[in-house]
Design a protein around this motif. Structure first.
Motif, PDB file in Angstrom:
ATOM      1  N   ILE A 427       0.665  -1.306  -0.049  1.00 35.88           N
ATOM      2  CA  ILE A 427       0.347  -0.317   0.077  1.00 35.88           C
ATOM      3  C   ILE A 427       1.452   1.004   0.091  1.00 35.88           C
ATOM      4  O   ILE A 427       0.272   1.969  -0.119  1.00 35.88           O
ATOM      5  CB  ILE A 427      -1.148   0.368   1.552  1.00 35.88           C
ATOM      6  N   LEU A 428       1.975   1.393   0.465  1.00 31.17           N
ATOM      7  CA  LEU A 428       2.824   2.179   0.569  1.00 31.17           C
ATOM      8  C   LEU A 428       4.046   1.802  -0.167  1.00 31.17           C
ATOM      9  O   LEU A 428       4.884   1.004  -0.138  1.00 31.17           O
ATOM     10  CB  LEU A 428       3.109   2.944   1.724  1.00 31.17           C
ATOM     11  N   TRP A 429       4.662   3.374  -0.941  1.00 31.90           N
ATOM     12  CA  TRP A 429       6.105   2.462  -1.532  1.00 31.90           C
ATOM     13  C   TRP A 429       6.974   3.777  -0.531  1.00 31.90           C
ATOM     14  O   TRP A 429       6.391   5.678  -0.984  1.00 31.90           O
ATOM     15  CB  TRP A 429       6.362   3.254  -2.596  1.00 31.90           C
ATOM     16  N   SER A 430       7.980   3.516   0.243  1.00 35.89           N
ATOM     17  CA  SER A 430       8.965   4.544   0.485  1.00 35.89           C
ATOM     18  C   SER A 430      10.097   5.032  -0.206  1.00 35.89           C
ATOM     19  O   SER A 430      10.606   3.363  -0.207  1.00 35.89           O
ATOM     20  CB  SER A 430       9.354   3.735   2.077  1.00 35.89           C
ATOM     21  N   VAL A 431       9.861   5.865  -0.178  1.00 37.52           N
ATOM     22  CA  VAL A 431      11.826   5.792  -1.306  1.00 37.52           C
ATOM     23  C   VAL A 431      13.122   6.290  -0.159  1.00 37.52           C
ATOM     24  O   VAL A 431      14.468   6.559  -0.911  1.00 37.52           O
ATOM     25  CB  VAL A 431      11.666   7.334  -2.418  1.00 37.52           C
ATOM     26  N   SER A 432      12.846   6.444   1.223  1.00 38.33           N
ATOM     27  CA  SER A 432      13.972   6.278   1.923  1.00 38.33           C
ATOM     28  C   SER A 432      13.805   6.322   3.556  1.00 38.33           C
ATOM     29  O   SER A 432      12.724   6.475   3.881  1.00 38.33           O
ATOM     30  CB  SER A 432      14.482   8.298   1.273  1.00 38.33           C
ATOM     31  N   LEU A 445      15.484  14.226  -3.527  1.00 38.74           N
ATOM     32  CA  LEU A 445      14.378  12.395  -3.049  1.00 38.74           C
ATOM     33  C   LEU A 445      12.648  13.195  -3.337  1.00 38.74           C
ATOM     34  O   LEU A 445      11.579  13.001  -3.566  1.00 38.74           O
ATOM     35  CB  LEU A 445      14.218  12.891  -1.247  1.00 38.74           C
ATOM     36  N   THR A 446      12.960  14.516  -3.732  1.00 42.52           N
ATOM     37  CA  THR A 446      11.343  15.027  -4.379  1.00 42.52           C
ATOM     38  C   THR A 446      11.277  14.653  -5.176  1.00 42.52           C
ATOM     39  O   THR A 446      10.249  14.295  -6.204  1.00 42.52           O
ATOM     40  CB  THR A 446      11.510  16.784  -4.007  1.00 42.52           C
ATOM     41  N   ASN A 447      12.335  14.871  -6.095  1.00 47.43           N
ATOM     42  CA  ASN A 447      11.986  14.268  -7.567  1.00 47.43           C
ATOM     43  C   ASN A 447      12.030  12.325  -7.953  1.00 47.43           C
ATOM     44  O   ASN A 447      11.242  12.386  -8.434  1.00 47.43           O
ATOM     45  CB  ASN A 447      13.470  14.597  -8.343  1.00 47.43           C
ATOM     46  N   LEU A 448      12.173  11.370  -6.703  1.00 48.22           N
ATOM     47  CA  LEU A 448      12.944  10.657  -6.918  1.00 48.22           C
ATOM     48  C   LEU A 448      11.107  10.299  -6.054  1.00 48.22           C
ATOM     49  O   LEU A 448      10.187   8.702  -6.839  1.00 48.22           O
ATOM     50  CB  LEU A 448      13.155  10.341  -5.696  1.00 48.22           C
ATOM     51  N   ALA A 449      10.450  11.029  -5.320  1.00 46.19           N
ATOM     52  CA  ALA A 449       8.994  10.852  -4.757  1.00 46.19           C
ATOM     53  C   ALA A 449       8.297  10.621  -5.892  1.00 46.19           C
ATOM     54  O   ALA A 449       6.762  10.201  -6.278  1.00 46.19           O
ATOM     55  CB  ALA A 449       8.814  11.641  -3.997  1.00 46.19           C
ATOM     56  N   ASN A 450       8.455  11.832  -6.345  1.00 45.13           N
ATOM     57  CA  ASN A 450       7.211  12.366  -7.448  1.00 45.13           C
ATOM     58  C   ASN A 450       7.694  11.329  -9.403  1.00 45.13           C
ATOM     59  O   ASN A 450       6.697  10.888  -9.791  1.00 45.13           O
ATOM     60  CB  ASN A 450       8.093  14.103  -8.307  1.00 45.13           C
ATOM     61  N   GLU A 451       9.075  10.427  -8.623  1.00 41.84           N
ATOM     62  CA  GLU A 451       9.379   9.489  -9.994  1.00 41.84           C
ATOM     63  C   GLU A 451       7.935   8.101  -9.634  1.00 41.84           C
ATOM     64  O   GLU A 451       7.932   7.747 -10.441  1.00 41.84           O
ATOM     65  CB  GLU A 451      10.138   9.544  -9.828  1.00 41.84           C
ATOM     66  N   ALA A 452       8.855   8.486  -8.645  1.00 47.43           N
ATOM     67  CA  ALA A 452       7.566   7.050  -8.170  1.00 47.43           C
ATOM     68  C   ALA A 452       5.639   7.089  -8.395  1.00 47.43           C
ATOM     69  O   ALA A 452       5.342   6.226  -8.184  1.00 47.43           O
ATOM     70  CB  ALA A 452       7.194   6.899  -6.208  1.00 47.43           C
ATOM     71  N   ARG A 459      -0.868   4.632  -5.736  1.00 46.95           N
ATOM     72  CA  ARG A 459      -0.265   3.604  -4.357  1.00 46.95           C
ATOM     73  C   ARG A 459       0.154   5.674  -3.598  1.00 46.95           C
ATOM     74  O   ARG A 459       0.489   5.944  -4.226  1.00 46.95           O
ATOM     75  CB  ARG A 459       0.487   3.139  -4.326  1.00 46.95           C
ATOM     76  N   PRO A 460       0.464   5.663  -1.966  1.00 45.21           N
ATOM     77  CA  PRO A 460       0.645   6.730  -1.731  1.00 45.21           C
ATOM     78  C   PRO A 460       2.337   7.005  -1.780  1.00 45.21           C
ATOM     79  O   PRO A 460       2.162   5.518  -1.114  1.00 45.21           O
ATOM     80  CB  PRO A 460       0.551   6.776  -0.483  1.00 45.21           C
ATOM     81  N   ILE A 461       3.064   7.803  -1.353  1.00 47.15           N
ATOM     82  CA  ILE A 461       4.736   7.181  -1.332  1.00 47.15           C
ATOM     83  C   ILE A 461       4.814   8.074  -0.125  1.00 47.15           C
ATOM     84  O   ILE A 461       4.357   9.434   0.842  1.00 47.15           O
ATOM     85  CB  ILE A 461       4.829   8.769  -2.451  1.00 47.15           C
TER      86      ILE A 461
END
Ligand code: GCB
Length: 615
Positions: A427-432, A445-452, A459-461
């Motif tokens: 239900i969640l992708w965590s980027v860090s 990480l903002t770019n990466l969250a947007n990429e996700a 799904r929420p990030i």
């Protein structure tokens, strides 16, 4: 050159020139989705191995390139007579079990963080028109693969799968594969050089061969349509089936008999067959009823049946809604460490023990820290009705200033999402996790969250933040990276790294208006070590930390979930207090061999009574 003349102060400085040439990004390897639902020939079992000790001459040339004239050729020494030749021989070398880390199989390799070569012979009967892929579930950390003397792929990242095409390299009869696996920590690696777990090296997950037609289904995404129009009882499924190397207009069928879905689709010029079909009688997946449907896809000579659950997950204000209903996530953190036997978790038994403990705890949620776990774990979560926080290993200090790290991070994120996007449990992708608050990190990480979010808008990030700085009874999270996220995770160790356990009772939190998961808290206790609650390392002290945490958590209005650190004690290279730690992080609710500590029973009761937190 200068580096050659000075003593090596740290491993890092010695090897950096050699690694410089690796800076160019390797292309993303093929990744076959749903491989565990295909007929594959397992290559698990005994593989011959040879250690290539620093300076890793067999794997790298002096200039740092990959050495195609090394062990990948799998030659044999000329023992009888004639010219001198290569000085290695897999045929008479000892063996390691695959899947398996080398550390727990060979005592001399327990602390080894370098290169090991693996070799296995296998039979093949290639058929004209068919394509064959070598699937590697995970190899930590970088790997280079040769089949019959030809290098078929290179991969970086220790926790995601990849598939090397070997069509054209195989011949009828006996073939061989050699994999050079390098577990050296890298400053520009993900994770980087410091982390609080054990660096298990090797072919840590299943290896197999899969044979497919010339054009085949390599990727698909079948999910409940996500959007404002979603209504229980009026549901639609959407997504795509991708057929690799199919011309535009190739026919694809998608059927979910139990849901009355039978769709005939056509690929576009990219091989993509997108769809949106009504499926109004769907029973939605939830922890109470983890319903999975058989989903069959076919195109030309290829067909595949997966088991997929359908559900809606979204954030509304500070609430998390599953199928339109607010949920509270009762969870725990888990490392991919095999309970009882030790080593990397990678088989059905390991997964059964981990999920057995989660279910006994009355958990409906798990944070798979700090990297993608074996695919069996997300499959088990689907079947057991346990929601999942999935994370990529951006742990604390990553080289956020290096553009090539961003490229690697995106590749890792893509592999993670691609493998698990069809798992309803995720239900969640965590980027860090716990990254330093500075502008370089925030931009990265903002770019990466947007990429996700671009890769998976359903799904929420999230990300976990470190707030060791609770001042004058006030905990704050003032970090601009929170703006890029849907759900916030906070790690805090009141009662262990900072303050006394009871300090938690009066802490107030000032938080972003987003759902909060207390993604880590806890303290270390050696199972069976008893004493007063004021005495560190006792089960009583750990239980006291939990009690005071519950008091604090109950007052946080944004709290929508909690995952104490951590389910089982786990090996870490940084935990070296003899007797108490002996190389283990002891914050487990259970010891590494499965002994439950007092904190386990406390949390079990709290989860049963829904005593902490509200949906
Ligand atoms: C943390 C980290 C986790 C560690 C834990 C600890 O904040 O996220 O990886 O293992 O603390 O035990 O210190």
């Amino acid at each position: 050159p200068i580096l050659r003349q000075i003593p090596c102060l740290a491993m890092l400085f010695c090897i950096s020139p050699m690694l410089a040439a690796f800076g160019q990004q390797q292309p993303l390897q093929t990744l076959l989705v749903g491989i565990d639902h295909r007929d594959a020939v397992s290559l698990d079992g005994d593989w011959h191995y040879l250690v290539d000790q620093f300076p890793f001459r067999a794997l790298y040339t002096d200039s740092g390139a990959i050495n195609d004239r090394g062990y990948g050729r799998n030659t044999h020494p000329n023992i009888a007579s004639g010219a001198h030749n290569d000085e290695y021989d897999f045929a008479t070398a000892p063996t390691l079990k695959v899947p398996g880390d080398w550390n727990t199989q060979v005592p001399q390799l327990f602390n080894y963080e370098g290169v090991v070569f693996y070799e296995k012979d296998f039979d093949a009967q290639p058929k004209p028109g068919a394509r064959t892929f070598l699937h590697i579930g995970a190899a930590n950390y970088r790997s280079h693969v040769w089949v019959n003397q030809k290098r078929v792929c290179d991969h970086e990242g220790g926790f995601t799968p990849f598939d090397c095409e070997v069509t054209g390299v195989l011949h009828a009869g006996s073939n061989y594969v050699v994999v050079g696996v390098d577990a050296t920590r890298l400053v520009d690696g993900i994770p980087s050089t410091r982390y609080d777990w054990f660096n298990y090296g090797g072919l840590t997950r299943d290896v197999s061969l899969v044979t497919l037609p010339a054009a085949f289904i390599d990727d698909y995404d079948v999910h409940l349509t996500h959007g404002a129009t979603w209504q229980p009882g009026n549901t639609e499924l959407s997504g795509y089936v991708h057929v690799l190397d199919a011309p535009a207009g190739t026919a694809v069928t998608l059927s979910i008999p139990e849901a009355g879905v039978h769709a005939s689709l056509k690929t576009d010029a990219d091989g993509n067959a997108a769809f949106a079909v009504k499926a109004s009688k769907l029973a939605l997946w939830s922890p109470e009823s983890p319903r999975l449907y058989k989903v069959s896809m076919a195109s030309g000579a290829d067909k595949l049946t997966d088991e997929i659950g359908f559900r809606d997950i979204r954030v509304e204000g500070t609430r998390i809604l599953l199928n339109g209903k607010a949920v509270f996530l009762k969870g725990a953190n888990v490392h991919a460490e095999a309970p009882i036997r030790g080593g990397r978790a990678n088989n059905d038994q390991d997964v059964a023990v981990i999920f057995g403990a989660l279910k006994e705890l009355n958990a409906n949620f798990v944070r798979m820290a700090h990297y993608p776990h074996d695919e069996r774990m997300t499959r088990a979560a689907d079947r057991n009705g346990v929601m999942v926080w999935s994370e990529i290993p951006n742990w604390q200090q990553i080289a956020f200033d290096r553009p090539e790290v961003y490229v690697k991070d995106v590749a890792m994120l893509k592999e993670t999402i691609r493998r698990d996007r069809n798992k309803a449990s995720v239900i969640l992708w965590s980027v860090s996790n716990e990254t330093p608050n500075n502008s370089t990190r925030t931009a990265f990480l903002t770019n990466l969250a947007n990429e996700a979010r671009r890769l998976d808008p359903t799904r929420p990030i999230t990300s976990a933040f470190d707030t060791e700085h609770i001042k004058d009874g006030v905990g704050t999270l003032d970090d601009p990276f929170t703006n890029a996220l849907d759900v916030i995770g906070i790690n805090e160790y009141l009662g262990w790294y900072t303050g006394a356990p009871e300090a938690a009772d009066s802490v107030r939190w000032i938080l972003p208006r987003k759902p909060l998961i207390m993604s880590e808290f806890g303290s270390e206790a050696k199972a069976g070590n008893h004493g007063p609650a004021t005495q560190r390392w006792t089960e009583e002290q750990q239980a006291s930390v939990y009690k005071h945490q519950f008091a604090m958590l109950s007052k946080i209005s944004e709290l929508r979930g909690m995952t104490p650190w951590v389910l089982f004690d786990f090996r870490s290279t940084t935990r070296n207090i003899p007797v108490l730690q002996d190389g283990y992080n002891r914050k487990g609710l259970l010891s590494e061999d499965g002994k439950k500590k007092q904190s386990f029973f406390l949390l079990q009761q709290a989860y049963k009574d829904n005593a902490v937190g509200k949906p």
